[in-house]
Scaffold this active site. Structure first.
Site, PDB file in Angstrom:
ATOM      1  N   PRO A   1     -10.135  65.333  77.789  1.00  0.00           N
ATOM      2  CA  PRO A   1      -9.830  65.393  76.351  1.00  0.00           C
ATOM      3  C   PRO A   1     -10.970  64.916  75.449  1.00  0.00           C
ATOM      4  O   PRO A   1     -10.781  64.791  74.251  1.00  0.00           O
ATOM      5  CB  PRO A   1      -8.622  64.466  76.226  1.00  0.00           C
ATOM      6  N   GLY A   2     -12.127  64.614  76.029  1.00  0.00           N
ATOM      7  CA  GLY A   2     -13.303  64.354  75.203  1.00  0.00           C
ATOM      8  C   GLY A   2     -13.819  62.937  75.165  1.00  0.00           C
ATOM      9  O   GLY A   2     -14.750  62.642  74.401  1.00  0.00           O
TER      10      GLY A   2
ATOM     11  N   ASP B   1     -18.543  65.982  84.618  1.00  0.00           N
ATOM     12  CA  ASP B   1     -17.406  65.221  85.159  1.00  0.00           C
ATOM     13  C   ASP B   1     -16.403  66.264  85.635  1.00  0.00           C
ATOM     14  O   ASP B   1     -15.610  66.777  84.847  1.00  0.00           O
ATOM     15  CB  ASP B   1     -16.811  64.327  84.073  1.00  0.00           C
TER      16      ASP B   1
ATOM     17  N   CYS C   1     -13.332  61.288  89.335  1.00  0.00           N
ATOM     18  CA  CYS C   1     -12.421  60.139  89.373  1.00  0.00           C
ATOM     19  C   CYS C   1     -11.730  60.069  90.738  1.00  0.00           C
ATOM     20  O   CYS C   1     -10.506  59.968  90.833  1.00  0.00           O
ATOM     21  CB  CYS C   1     -11.400  60.179  88.234  1.00  0.00           C
TER      22      CYS C   1
END
Length: 470
Positions: A287-288, A353, A406
């Site tokens: 989401p930024g 990412d 992650c």
């Protein structure tokens, strides 16, 4: 019957019907669990949607629903193991409504001491009857009352006799994950990582928008709203907050004074070596959070282009850009697996990412561990390499590519970096000077970090800094 009595009866019937349609916290939690476990919806998005749509819930109700949904998901394998030991009908054979009602109720019995056993049993029976399962209400009542009178310690696997089964059941984690982790980490480290997913998550980690206020200033502002604030574990721009109803209700959040971000991903902005007027491309940005941090570090100069593959994800990024008030950042819809010729050799920094198994954040998104498989994980490794094969071309000579995930699995992390440096003109570069001196990590000089839940006070997260050769 007189008209007055008839009117009274109709009114009573109407009120009874209305009460029967109103969903109390337990029923809202149960419906959310059914959507997640039976229909495959994502836990964090669905839970947020449930809470957002119920405007009349009290703060206490929201906390209860959140604890019930997240806790049941966290302990799912343990709950099913216990239910199978006490029920003649195995969990997989039960009707979806009944099995999730029992799971949720058992979680209350075993892990929520403030809820009386009698209340758990009685409310479960009422829910079964309300939803058309009156014939099974006796079964629900019997199973729960038998468990309430017993101790699961009598049936849980022995750690001495079968360590893997014990870890799987006790920490509610699929065996394949445990077996994989044990091949990479020692037994005590694996136990720490597994136990971390159950640690109390009363605090939400936020990153301060230093373009608007200092950490100290923001902390004081938040305290005036009755929010408890403590410092982050490693970074001055990080704070941890609790005792708030919802993020959207916090004035400072609405004003863009902070954004929610774990400290692990805040390290990305620090190790990237961002300088004024840099052009930065974040290829899978929703989401930024990391891109917002990069835009802030640019000090109003340069440009961050944040990309993602769907209109929904791009809209999320745009919403955060608007809220935070940055003008040196934009969101665009692009597929990271498809080469963008206009971006070739244009970026000073590329942030990659990438989509991953997510096993470093199962403490926040517990359904991930049940939905992931070894096969899916290997598919993700291929996807990560496909994306890296494309986006490395966007980096200028001498520029930087930050690769991160992650998760904590070497196949998706260091092994991908080794593959990448063997096939493309990039090399790892030290990040030792980018991080706090007190931050413990033996691989800083080598140019990468592998953060572990339960070991580091962060999510499980991997990042590597790679320089494009001249």
């Amino acid at each position: 019957m007189t008209d007055e009595k008839t009117a009274g009866k109709k009114k009573a019937d109407k009120n009874s019907q209305k009460q029967n349609t109103v969903k109390l916290p337990r029923e809202l939690a149960l419906d959310t669990l059914i959507e997640i476990l039976e229909k495959g919806d994502f836990s964090h998005t669905l839970l947020n949607k449930t809470l957002k749509n119920q405007k009349n819930l009290t703060k206490q109700d929201r906390s209860f629903i959140t604890r019930l949904v997240e806790g049941t998901l966290e302990r799912l394998i343990t709950l099913d193991y216990i239910l199978d030991a006490y029920s003649k009908v195995k969990v997989k054979k039960m009707k979806p409504f009944i099995r999730n009602l029992l799971r949720m109720s058992l979680y209350q019995l075993k892990y929520m001491d403030q809820v009386p056993d009698s209340a758990v049993c009685n409310e479960s029976v009422k829910l079964a009857e309300k939803r058309g399962f009156k014939t099974l209400s006796g079964f629900v009542n019997g199973v729960l009352r038998n468990i309430a009178r017993s101790s699961e310690n009598d049936i849980l696997p022995s750690e001495e006799k079968d360590k893997i089964t014990f870890l799987s059941v006790f920490y509610s984690t699929p065996q394949w994950i445990i077996e994989k982790w044990l091949r990479e980490y020692d037994y005590n480290t694996v136990k720490k990582m597994l136990s971390a997913q159950f640690e109390e998550k009363s605090y939400t980690t936020i990153r301060v928008n230093t373009a608007m206020n200092t950490s100290k200033e923001l902390a004081e502002i938040l305290k005036t709203e009755g929010i408890e604030v403590v410092e982050g574990s490693y970074l001055s721009c990080a704070l941890k907050i609790r005792e708030f109803d919802s993020l959207d209700a916090i004035k400072a959040f609405q004003e863009g004074r902070f954004t929610v971000q774990d400290e692990s991903s805040m390290f990305i902005g620090l190790i990237a070596g961002i300088k004024e007027n840099n052009r930065i491309i974040d290829v899978c940005g929703a989401p930024g959070g990391k891109a917002l941090h990069a835009a802030e570090l640019l000090g109003g100069t340069g440009m961050v282009e944040t990309r993602d593959v769907s209109d929904f994800k791009v809209a999320l990024i745009q919403e955060n850009i608007k809220r935070m008030g940055f003008h040196n950042m934009k969101a665009v819809k692009k597929d990271a697996t498809v080469k963008d010729e206009e971006s070739m050799d244009q970026a000073d920094i590329v942030i990659a990412d990438l989509p991953c198994s997510g096993l470093g954040v199962i403490g926040k998104k517990p359904d991930i561990k049940y939905n992931m498989t070894e096969e899916k994980q290997q598919e993700l490794v291929k996807l990560q390499r496909d994306i890296l094969s494309v986006v490395n071309g966007y980096v200028k000579k001498g520029g930087t590519l930050i690769y991160s995930t992650c998760t904590i699995n070497p196949d998706e992390n260091l092994k991908n970096v080794e593959w990448f440096t063997e096939n493309y003109p990039f090399q790892l570069t030290s990040i030792e000077d980018c991080l706090p001196d007190e931050f413990p990590c033996a691989s800083k000089k080598e140019g990468y970090l592998q953060l572990l839940p339960g070991v580091n006070d962060t999510d499980g997260f991997f990042m590597a800094k790679l320089k494009k050769q001249l």
